[in-house]
Design a protein around this motif. Structure first.
Motif, PDB file in Angstrom:
ATOM      1  N   CYS A  27     -52.006  10.687 -47.544  1.00 56.02           N
ATOM      2  CA  CYS A  27     -52.975  11.431 -48.336  1.00 56.02           C
ATOM      3  C   CYS A  27     -54.059  10.520 -48.910  1.00 56.02           C
ATOM      4  O   CYS A  27     -55.239  10.895 -48.953  1.00 56.02           O
ATOM      5  CB  CYS A  27     -52.259  12.173 -49.472  1.00 56.02           C
ATOM      6  SG  CYS A  27     -53.324  13.355 -50.337  1.00 56.02           S
ATOM      7  N   THR A  28     -53.705   9.309 -49.340  1.00 55.82           N
ATOM      8  CA  THR A  28     -54.686   8.399 -49.920  1.00 55.82           C
ATOM      9  C   THR A  28     -55.760   8.021 -48.907  1.00 55.82           C
ATOM     10  O   THR A  28     -56.959   7.993 -49.230  1.00 55.82           O
ATOM     11  CB  THR A  28     -53.978   7.131 -50.430  1.00 55.82           C
ATOM     12  OG1 THR A  28     -52.976   7.510 -51.389  1.00 55.82           O
ATOM     13  CG2 THR A  28     -54.963   6.189 -51.083  1.00 55.82           C
ATOM     14  N   THR A  29     -55.361   7.746 -47.666  1.00 51.49           N
ATOM     15  CA  THR A  29     -56.321   7.387 -46.626  1.00 51.49           C
ATOM     16  C   THR A  29     -57.176   8.592 -46.244  1.00 51.49           C
ATOM     17  O   THR A  29     -58.391   8.454 -46.021  1.00 51.49           O
ATOM     18  CB  THR A  29     -55.590   6.840 -45.393  1.00 51.49           C
ATOM     19  OG1 THR A  29     -54.799   5.713 -45.773  1.00 51.49           O
ATOM     20  CG2 THR A  29     -56.578   6.409 -44.327  1.00 51.49           C
ATOM     21  N   PHE A  35     -48.388   2.883 -41.033  1.00 51.03           N
ATOM     22  CA  PHE A  35     -48.137   3.560 -42.316  1.00 51.03           C
ATOM     23  C   PHE A  35     -49.129   4.707 -42.542  1.00 51.03           C
ATOM     24  O   PHE A  35     -49.225   5.224 -43.655  1.00 51.03           O
ATOM     25  CB  PHE A  35     -48.239   2.548 -43.464  1.00 51.03           C
ATOM     26  CG  PHE A  35     -47.318   1.366 -43.303  1.00 51.03           C
ATOM     27  CD1 PHE A  35     -45.955   1.476 -43.552  1.00 51.03           C
ATOM     28  CD2 PHE A  35     -47.804   0.150 -42.855  1.00 51.03           C
ATOM     29  CE1 PHE A  35     -45.100   0.396 -43.384  1.00 51.03           C
ATOM     30  CE2 PHE A  35     -46.966  -0.938 -42.680  1.00 51.03           C
ATOM     31  CZ  PHE A  35     -45.603  -0.815 -42.947  1.00 51.03           C
ATOM     32  N   GLY A  36     -49.867   5.088 -41.490  1.00 54.59           N
ATOM     33  CA  GLY A  36     -50.867   6.143 -41.648  1.00 54.59           C
ATOM     34  C   GLY A  36     -51.968   5.725 -42.584  1.00 54.59           C
ATOM     35  O   GLY A  36     -52.617   6.568 -43.220  1.00 54.59           O
ATOM     36  N   ASN A  37     -52.227   4.424 -42.643  1.00 50.99           N
ATOM     37  CA  ASN A  37     -53.140   3.853 -43.623  1.00 50.99           C
ATOM     38  C   ASN A  37     -54.456   3.393 -42.988  1.00 50.99           C
ATOM     39  O   ASN A  37     -55.199   2.632 -43.606  1.00 50.99           O
ATOM     40  CB  ASN A  37     -52.465   2.655 -44.297  1.00 50.99           C
ATOM     41  CG  ASN A  37     -52.867   2.487 -45.741  1.00 50.99           C
ATOM     42  OD1 ASN A  37     -53.190   3.451 -46.424  1.00 50.99           O
ATOM     43  ND2 ASN A  37     -52.857   1.258 -46.225  1.00 50.99           N
ATOM     44  N   CYS A  58     -52.996  14.299 -55.177  1.00 49.92           N
ATOM     45  CA  CYS A  58     -53.896  13.949 -54.069  1.00 49.92           C
ATOM     46  C   CYS A  58     -54.215  15.183 -53.241  1.00 49.92           C
ATOM     47  O   CYS A  58     -55.377  15.411 -52.845  1.00 49.92           O
ATOM     48  CB  CYS A  58     -53.243  12.881 -53.209  1.00 49.92           C
ATOM     49  SG  CYS A  58     -54.237  12.390 -51.769  1.00 49.92           S
ATOM     50  N   ARG A  59     -53.270  16.023 -53.033  1.00 52.33           N
ATOM     51  CA  ARG A  59     -53.496  17.207 -52.235  1.00 52.33           C
ATOM     52  C   ARG A  59     -54.395  18.205 -52.955  1.00 52.33           C
ATOM     53  O   ARG A  59     -55.194  18.919 -52.310  1.00 52.33           O
ATOM     54  CB  ARG A  59     -52.147  17.838 -51.870  1.00 52.33           C
ATOM     55  CG  ARG A  59     -51.418  17.062 -50.760  1.00 52.33           C
ATOM     56  CD  ARG A  59     -49.928  17.286 -50.771  1.00 52.33           C
ATOM     57  NE  ARG A  59     -49.281  16.677 -49.617  1.00 52.33           N
ATOM     58  CZ  ARG A  59     -49.060  15.375 -49.468  1.00 52.33           C
ATOM     59  NH1 ARG A  59     -49.454  14.525 -50.417  1.00 52.33           N
ATOM     60  NH2 ARG A  59     -48.454  14.913 -48.394  1.00 52.33           N
ATOM     61  N   LEU A  72     -49.915  13.846 -43.540  1.00 53.95           N
ATOM     62  CA  LEU A  72     -50.765  15.016 -43.392  1.00 53.95           C
ATOM     63  C   LEU A  72     -51.421  14.974 -42.022  1.00 53.95           C
ATOM     64  O   LEU A  72     -51.708  13.900 -41.490  1.00 53.95           O
ATOM     65  CB  LEU A  72     -51.865  15.044 -44.468  1.00 53.95           C
ATOM     66  CG  LEU A  72     -51.425  15.075 -45.926  1.00 53.95           C
ATOM     67  CD1 LEU A  72     -52.649  14.988 -46.834  1.00 53.95           C
ATOM     68  CD2 LEU A  72     -50.602  16.314 -46.219  1.00 53.95           C
ATOM     69  N   SER A  73     -51.708  16.142 -41.478  1.00 52.92           N
ATOM     70  CA  SER A  73     -52.494  16.253 -40.256  1.00 52.92           C
ATOM     71  C   SER A  73     -53.845  16.842 -40.651  1.00 52.92           C
ATOM     72  O   SER A  73     -53.947  18.010 -41.029  1.00 52.92           O
ATOM     73  CB  SER A  73     -51.796  17.160 -39.236  1.00 52.92           C
ATOM     74  OG  SER A  73     -52.584  17.289 -38.077  1.00 52.92           O
TER      75      SER A  73
END
Length: 289
Positions: free
Chosen positions: A165-167, A216-218, A116-117, A146-147
């Protein structure tokens, strides 16, 4: 002279009248010297022989209940006690458990996270790694955060947003495929930035039933769009015609790339931003309002 003679005759007549024997003997009735004596009490009937009315028997009284008092600080009340104690507020229920809450960072980053990165760098997305986030009490978890500061070259994301990372990839692709073309075709300019109101936040949903996708950062809440000509569009319930056309297009196109899309008119909590998230749903279904 005539009046004096008439007056003298009148006085002589009155004197003769009073001296007449019939008038002199007439006597006026004399008033009694004292009021009549009322009848004696002995002539009245005996009051003791008269029956007195009896008082009505009283209905049995219910025992008075003791006044309710608030529990001392730190003492939890049983469920339903708020209704019995005059509607005192109770602590909101804890959010339902989510299997993602148990996810922790591994010693080595999984292959899908590394891949993903690689894709983010190829798209020109500016980001930095952040330490894993875990809150076992609430249930929040983002093991590989990630920021993100840029969604593409020349398109800033402000303030920097902590996302998984997915979002981050989904937001960047949506910006390139949908938002940037809408800026050109509808607004006649190019997109220069996205201003967000919320990214990762460790909290449940507002109703307290489940954890928020922000936990969840989602999810990302978009508040405004900025353009290269210096103009800006804020997400609002009643934009002007041109801005409304742009916002409607972006909102409708987001349903599919994202599993949840909410905004003005959905509920009072989303009147000033677009909520986009990748909530896992059965059969990949979406919820868009």
């Amino acid at each position: 002279m005539a009046f004096s003679r008439f007056r003298s005759l009148s006085l002589i007549f009155v004197t003769c009248l009073l001296a007449h024997p019939t008038v002199a003997k007439q006597q006026f009735p004399r008033l009694p010297q004292s009021a009549p004596v009322p009848e004696m009490l002995s002539d009245r009937p005996n009051l003791q022989d008269t029956p007195l009315p009896q008082p009505r028997p009283e209905a049995p009284r219910e025992p008075a209940s003791a006044p309710q008092t608030a529990p001392p600080p730190g003492v939890k009340t049983p469920e339903g006690a708020s209704e019995q104690s005059g509607g005192a507020e109770t602590k909101p229920p804890s959010p339902q458990p989510d299997p993602r809450s148990k996810t922790v960072a591994a010693e080595k980053m999984p292959a899908e996270e590394e891949a993903c990165r690689v894709r983010l760098r190829a798209m020109g997305i500016a980001f930095e790694e952040r330490p894993a986030k875990q809150n076992t009490e609430v249930g929040c978890s983002m093991p590989y955060p990630l920021s993100v500061s840029d969604l593409a070259k020349g398109i800033e994301l402000t303030p920097e947003a902590e996302l998984n990372c997915t979002t981050a990839e989904a937001i960047a692709r949506f910006t390139a495929d949908v938002v940037q073309p809408a800026a050109t075709n509808i607004m006649g300019t190019k997109l220069s930035g996205v201003i967000h109101a919320s990214a990762y936040v460790c909290r449940p949903r507002h109703n307290g039933g489940k954890l928020s996708e922000h936990a969840f950062g989602n999810a990302l809440d978009i508040a405004s769009f900025t353009f290269t000509d210096g103009s800006r569009i804020d997400v609002a319930p009643q934009p002007d015609e041109k801005q409304g056309k742009f916002l409607d297009h972006v909102r409708e196109a987001a349903c599919g790339p994202f599993k949840t899309v909410l905004g003005p008119g959905s509920d009072p909590d989303h009147e000033t931003h677009l909520h986009l998230d990748l909530a896992p749903r059965r059969n990949g279904s979406t919820f868009c309002q």
